[in-house]
Design a protein around this motif. Sequence first.
Motif: not given
Length: 925
Positions: A53, A60, A62, A70, A72-75, A85-86, A185
Motif C-alpha cells: 500500500c 490517496k 493505492d 488492486y 483501489t485504482p493504481a496511482t 479517489s482516496n 491495473p
Amino acid sequence: MDKNQNFGGSFARKLKGALWQFRNDTDASFVAPEADYVSRLYFPLMNEAGMKCSVTPELKGDIASSFAHYLTPATGTEELHRNMSNRNFWICVEGKQPWSVSGNSALQRANKWTEAKDYSEVEGHLGCFKLIRESKETGIRAESSIFVPATDDLVEVMLVRIKNISDQEMKLTATAATPVFARHPDNFRDHRQVTSMFQKAESRKHGVEVRPTIVHDEKGHSINTTSYFVLGFEADGSAPEDIWSSLNDFIGEGGSLDNPEALSRKLKPAQNQDILASGREAIGAFRFAEKSLKAGETVHYIVLHGIKEKGQNPDHWIKEYGNLQSCKNQLDKTLKHWQEVSGQVLFETADKNFDQWMRWVAFQLKCRQIFGNSFLPDFGYGRGGRGWRDLWQDLLSIFLIDPAGARNEIINNYRGIRIDGSNATIIGNEPGSFVADRNNVARSWCDHGSWPLFVTEFYLHQSGDYDMLLQELPYWKDKFTHRSRKTDELWKEDQGTQQKDEDGNVYQGSILEHILLQQLSAFYNVGEHNNLLLEGADWNDTLDMAREKGESVCFHNFYGYNFGALAEILQQLKEKGTGSIKINEESLILLDSLNPATAIDYQKPEAKQKRLNEYFDQVQHQLSGKKVDVDIDSLIQDLLAKRHHIREHIRENEWISSGENEGFFNGHYDNNAQPVHGFKKDEIIIDLTSQVMPLMCETATKEQAKMAHKAAIKHLGDKESGGLRLCSEFKEIDLNIGRITGFVYGFKEHGSKWMQQNIMFMYGLYKRGMYDEAYDLFKDIYQINTDSAHAKTFPGIPSYFEPGNRGSYAYLTGSSAWMMLTVLTQMFGLRGYHGNLMLKPALHPEFFDQKGLAAVKTAFQGIQLHFSIHNPKRIDPKNITEMNLKINGQEAANQSAEKNCFIVAKSQLEDLCTQNINELELCIN
C-alpha cells in the motif's frame, strides 16, 4: 507542536525550513506539519504476506496484494493531484458542511489557500502513517492512523479518532468512502468499462464485498477467485447503519467523490444497492449511527481494506481488527515488529539525527524486498516481480538484518541462470519462478552476471559458508540462447523450464559452476575494442541503443574484479581440502589456458567471440551431462590470467588524460564503436559510474584513483550544493547511445544526482583508503538527503535528485543497500573476512561523542554484538597505528598484521561471546 513556528509545509514550499523532523531519539518517528502542501509525497505500508500500500497526506495512494490485484485504482505520482479517489472519511456536524478528515472535499480544497484552511500534520512511524487534521470552523480534530498489520492477512487498517475540540456539545455522523477497483491495473485505461461489467457487489453487515466474475485477458480469460472488501466498525464492533456499494448512487448524478450527493443532501442508499453496483464501478461506503459528543469527548471508527481468495471470509478480520481494543493491540504489535526489523542494525553516534535516519534506510531495505520495483506511485513502469540486479544488490544489506533468509534467496536466485551464462531478468515470488523479461523483449544486460558473485563473495566473508558453493542446482531454460541473440527451435514449453541433458534428465551443476559460467560468458563476449559488449544495457538501462557495437568498460572492470575474487574463493576451498572442481564437459573450452592447445590470444576480440559461440552452439538445446574434474590450482591460474588481462587492458587503453595530473576513465562505446567519454568538441564528457567501477573494483592504480576522483568532483560536482551528477550533458539526441540522450539534463540517468552511484563512489573511496575524500562525499550525500525543505521527501534515500535537489523515486532504490553496507562495513569497519570477524574502522572524528565514543548494535553469524569504538583523542582513521579489543571484558588476540585492522578468529569469537548481547570494545590509542 507550535503551529506558528517556522517549520512545515507552507514554509517548505518556499524552501524556508524542514519538511519533517524526528520526534525523539528512540523510535525514529517523525512529524511533518502541513505535509499536504508538498506534492508527490507518499509513504509505504506493507507486510510479509504481500500487502502493498501507499498513502499520501491526503490519504490517496493505492492498495494491492500483487500486480494483478488492486483494491483501489493504481496511482502514479503525477495522478495524485488529479484524482479525487482516496480513503475518504467524512464527518457531518449538524449545521455544518460535510468535512473530510483527509482534506479531500471540494470546500476544503477551495479554502486551502485561504485563512479558512484546516491545520494538518503527518506523523510517520516505522509501520504506521498518521494524519492529524483540525478544523476550527467545524470544531473537529481527526487522527487517522493507517497500518498494514504484521500478520499473514492481506488487509490494511484505518483507525480514525474524532475529537470535539469546540466548547459546545455537537451531533455528528461519520461516513467512510473508498472507491473499489478490484482488478488488474492494465484495466485502468484498457477495457475499463468492459471489465466493470464483470463486477459483482454484495453488501455485507459491515460493508461491501466486490468480486469480479472474470479476469479479463484477451490471450485467454479466466475465472476470478479474488474478493475485495471495505468494512467498517465502531469502537465496540458495531456495524454501520447505511451501506453503499454503488459509486454512482453515492456520489449522485453529476456528483463527485469530493462532493458526493449522498452527504450533502443526507440521502439514504437506494434499496437495490447491489443491483445498481453490479456491472458498474463500485465503492465501499457506509454511514455510522449519529453520535453526540460533548466538548473534549472522542469517538473511534475502524475501516478495513482487504483482499481474500475464494472460499475465505472476513470473519477472522472482524475478530482481529473489528473493535478498538483489538485494533490497538494489532497496531502495537505492528509498531513493535517494525522497530525490531529496523533495529537489527542500530547506530550510536554524536549525531542522533543520523542514527534515526539510518533506521529509515534499514526500513527501505524491506520495502525493496517486498515491493520489488513496482507498486509505489513513482514506479508506474513496474509490472510486479523483482529485478535481477536489484534483488542481488539488496541482498548485500539484507544479510545484515535477515542472514538466514538471504542465504535461501541466494540459492533460489542461482536457479535463474541459463547454461549460456545469461539469466532471467525477473524473479517471481515462488521459488524457482523466473521470467525472461517483464516487457517480453528478448535481450540480455551485460552487467547481470557480475552481481551474483559480488554478493556471494560478501556472504562467504560474513559466514564462512563455503560448502554452499558445492550445492547443486538446475539451470533455467527457455527458448532464448546465445545470450538472447538466438532461439532454440527444438525447445517447447511442455519440456519445462529446467535445462536437460541428452538423456532428458534435468542437469544440475554446483553453484560454483553457475558462477563460473556467468563470468566466463562475459569474458569472451567482447566488442572490437576488447571490452564487454553492452548488449541491452548495463546497470544504466538508458544506454539501450548500442546493442550491436556498444561496449561497457564500466562492467568490464567488475568482471575483472570478480575473476580475482573467484580465485580467492577457490583458494579458500583448497585450504579446506578441495583439490578439484567438477564442471560440465562443454565448459572446458572456456577455460582455455588449461590446455595449451586450446589457448587463445586475449588481445584478439574475434578469437574470444569465436570461442564463445563454439560453446553456445554445443549447449543451445541440451548438454551431454558429462562432468570432468578440474585441478583447483590450474583453475585459479586461469582465472587470475583473465583478471590480469582485463585490468591491464583498461588501465592502458581506457584512461583519458585531461591535463597535468588529471585524468579519468572512458566508460562506454556507442553503436558506431566510438568512445562515449572524453573530449567532444572541446568539452569533457565524463560519467560517474565509469569512475566508480575502476576505483571500487581495484582496476585503477592509486594515482589513477586520485585523479579520477578529482575529475569527478571537478566536472560532475554541483557548485551550489552537495552531490555528484551521474554524467555530463549530452547536447544532442544520439540514438547510437540510447534514450539517456533524450532526457532533459538533470533528470534521471541524464545528469541527475543519482544516489546509488554517489554512495558506491563513497564505498570505493573508503575501500581504497581515501578516507578524507570518502567523508567529504558522505557529508554531501547525507546533507542532500536530509535537507527536506529542498528534497521534499520523507526520511530515507530517494533514487535521485532532480534540478533544485528535489528527491524523486522514493523508497524502492538500491541506494539504501549501499548506504547500509558502507556505513557498517566501511565506516564502522565491521565485516566478515573468510568467516572471521574483521574490525577496520574508518569513522571521521566528528562521529564520536564528547567521550570519544561511537557504537553500533548488530549481529554477526547469529551472535548479537554491541560494538563500541573508543577514540578519546579523535584520531583520524588514516592515522590509526594502534588498537586493542576487549570482548565482554577479556582481551582478544589480533589475527591481522595491519595496524588499523583487528581480525578475531571465529573460534575465539564463539568462545568469548557468551552473553545475549556481547560487548566488543575497540580502543584506538
